[in-house]
Design a protein around this motif. Sequence first.
Motif, short mmCIF file in Angstrom:
data_model
loop_
_atom_site.label_atom_id
_atom_site.label_comp_id
_atom_site.label_asym_id
_atom_site.label_seq_id
_atom_site.Cartn_x
_atom_site.Cartn_y
_atom_site.Cartn_z
N ARG A 57 -2.05 -9.07 -7.23
CA ARG A 57 -1.08 -8.88 -6.80
C ARG A 57 -0.83 -9.12 -4.48
NH1 ARG A 57 2.54 -12.54 -6.45
NH2 ARG A 57 4.32 -10.63 -6.34
N ALA A 58 -1.58 -8.72 -4.57
CA ALA A 58 -1.78 -7.76 -3.46
C ALA A 58 -2.81 -8.28 -2.23
CB ALA A 58 -2.45 -6.69 -2.92
N ARG A 59 -3.67 -9.20 -2.88
CA ARG A 59 -5.09 -10.01 -2.73
C ARG A 59 -3.97 -11.43 -2.44
NH1 ARG A 59 -8.09 -10.06 -5.98
NH2 ARG A 59 -10.06 -8.48 -5.26
N GLU A 60 -3.13 -11.84 -3.65
CA GLU A 60 -2.27 -13.15 -3.87
C GLU A 60 -0.97 -13.57 -2.88
OE1 GLU A 60 1.37 -14.80 -6.59
OE2 GLU A 60 -0.66 -13.78 -7.33
N LEU A 61 -0.06 -11.95 -2.59
CA LEU A 61 0.66 -11.98 -1.34
C LEU A 61 0.16 -11.83 0.33
CD1 LEU A 61 2.59 -9.53 -2.98
CD2 LEU A 61 3.58 -11.85 -2.51
N THR A 62 -1.28 -11.20 0.23
CA THR A 62 -1.78 -11.19 1.36
C THR A 62 -2.90 -12.04 2.50
OG1 THR A 62 -3.35 -9.69 1.50
CG2 THR A 62 -1.65 -8.55 1.49
N GLY A 63 -3.19 -12.83 1.07
CA GLY A 63 -4.34 -13.79 1.59
C GLY A 63 -5.80 -13.80 1.51
N GLY A 64 -5.98 -11.64 1.31
CA GLY A 64 -6.80 -11.39 0.77
C GLY A 64 -7.15 -10.45 2.73
N HIS A 65 -6.40 -10.47 3.37
CA HIS A 65 -6.12 -9.83 4.60
C HIS A 65 -5.17 -8.47 4.19
CE1 HIS A 65 -9.08 -12.97 6.45
NE2 HIS A 65 -7.95 -13.49 5.31
N LEU A 66 -5.48 -6.96 4.32
CA LEU A 66 -4.56 -6.46 4.09
C LEU A 66 -5.25 -5.64 5.85
CD1 LEU A 66 -2.16 -4.87 3.03
CD2 LEU A 66 -3.82 -3.97 1.91
N ASP A 67 -3.29 -5.11 6.39
CA ASP A 67 -4.31 -3.74 7.63
C ASP A 67 -4.12 -2.01 7.26
OD1 ASP A 67 -4.38 -6.08 9.50
OD2 ASP A 67 -2.28 -6.38 9.03
N ALA A 102 -11.17 -4.27 4.75
CA ALA A 102 -12.03 -4.62 5.53
C ALA A 102 -12.10 -5.89 5.88
CB ALA A 102 -13.50 -4.89 4.36
N GLU A 103 -10.65 -7.04 5.70
CA GLU A 103 -10.57 -7.98 6.63
C GLU A 103 -9.70 -8.48 7.16
OE1 GLU A 103 -12.54 -10.85 5.89
OE2 GLU A 103 -13.53 -10.24 4.70
N GLY A 104 -9.07 -6.61 7.39
CA GLY A 104 -7.76 -6.67 8.40
C GLY A 104 -8.29 -6.76 9.41
N ALA A 105 -7.00 -5.99 10.05
CA ALA A 105 -7.37 -6.16 11.62
C ALA A 105 -7.50 -4.08 11.51
CB ALA A 105 -6.02 -6.56 12.60
N ASP A 106 -7.73 -3.26 12.44
CA ASP A 106 -7.48 -2.28 12.66
C ASP A 106 -6.72 -1.65 11.24
OD1 ASP A 106 -8.84 -2.04 15.36
OD2 ASP A 106 -6.24 -2.43 15.76
N PRO A 107 -8.25 -1.55 10.41
CA PRO A 107 -7.40 -1.27 8.52
C PRO A 107 -7.95 0.45 8.55
CG PRO A 107 -10.18 -1.53 8.71
CD PRO A 107 -9.92 -2.33 10.06
N ARG A 108 -6.68 0.48 7.64
CA ARG A 108 -6.86 2.51 7.94
C ARG A 108 -6.20 2.56 6.16
NH1 ARG A 108 -8.42 1.70 11.78
NH2 ARG A 108 -7.83 2.55 14.17
N ALA A 109 -6.74 3.91 5.68
CA ALA A 109 -5.32 3.76 4.20
C ALA A 109 -5.37 5.89 4.49
CB ALA A 109 -6.80 3.78 3.05
N VAL A 110 -4.32 5.79 3.67
CA VAL A 110 -4.08 7.43 4.19
C VAL A 110 -3.37 7.69 1.72
CG1 VAL A 110 -1.51 7.18 4.32
CG2 VAL A 110 -2.51 9.33 4.61
N VAL A 111 -3.37 8.92 1.47
CA VAL A 111 -3.09 8.74 0.56
C VAL A 111 -2.07 9.69 0.06
CG1 VAL A 111 -5.35 10.32 -0.87
CG2 VAL A 111 -3.57 9.35 -2.10
N VAL A 112 -0.96 11.19 -0.45
CA VAL A 112 -0.91 11.66 -0.67
C VAL A 112 -0.80 13.03 -1.65
CG1 VAL A 112 1.49 12.74 -1.22
CG2 VAL A 112 1.51 10.84 0.04
N SER A 113 -1.47 13.66 -0.88
CA SER A 113 -2.17 14.85 -1.90
C SER A 113 -1.23 15.81 -1.42
CB SER A 113 -3.33 15.60 -1.03
OG SER A 113 -3.98 16.67 -1.79
N SER A 114 -1.40 17.04 -2.06
CA SER A 114 -0.25 18.45 -2.03
C SER A 114 -0.62 19.08 -1.51
CB SER A 114 0.36 18.25 -3.44
OG SER A 114 0.77 19.00 -3.48
N ALA A 115 0.03 20.35 -0.87
CA ALA A 115 -0.55 21.46 -0.88
C ALA A 115 -0.61 22.36 -2.09
CB ALA A 115 0.91 22.74 -0.03
#
Length: 260
Positions: A57-67, A102-115
């Motif tokens: 669904r993400a690929r469909e909604l973004t056309g394959g580009h995610l920042d 990888a196809e986006g502009a200035d791509p970044r990723a973060v995940v929520v861990s925990s103390a």
Amino acid sequence: MPSTRTYLVTGAASGIGEATAERLRAEGRAVIGADLAGAGICADLATPEGRAELVARARELTGGHLDAVIACAGVAHFDPLTVKVNYFGAVATLEGLRPLLAEGADPRAVVVSSATAIHPHDPAIVDAALAGDESAAAAAASAALERGEGHLIYGSSKRAVARWVRRTAATADWAGAGIPLNAVAPALVVTPMTEGVLADAKTRRLMDAVLPMPLHGHAAAGQIAPLLAFLTSPENTHVTGQIVFADGGTDAVLRGEGAW
């Protein structure tokens, strides 16, 4: 910063995910929310089918580009489900969406861990998770329950996520592709997931003892959102592979000056 920057936020229907999505939208970003229900993408990250649906669904909604991807989805049950969502769901989200980043502009990723990742944990859960063996990790969580150690499951799932970030961020697929990958580790955040725990005075005292927060006490979800927004912004050019504690001092109290 272009207003067309596109983010995908999991766990967007409540808690930290909802607060982060709201902040990004207020800043003019395009945000695709994902959750079990009440979001642009409805998918169950506890299952392989749900994880595949999220990516498709993400690929469909973004056309394959995610920042940017912000993986907030998580649960805190004394149940193997916690490992399935918190570790395998989060990793599948990040790995599955990496080609879109990888196809986006200035791509970044973060995940929520925990103390809670610094608390005592179950090595069998963590090792199986990091080996990619979901069945073994779920079995280890069930064994912890049978031993009366169900309280170890949540922290173990978050510890595994933190270790995955540390081992993954500097690889060719991430740093080599120009994609910073980090984790944020909150302590007690007032969300629908924690309201029941905090409402009981005895349980609240126990939680405050194991997660001391000398700076301002419990956080609101909206107080974690700015850090997630920065780590996934173009301004973050060099922070990667970090577990950033947004915990009111929990880590400093529990681990002292020997961990930094």
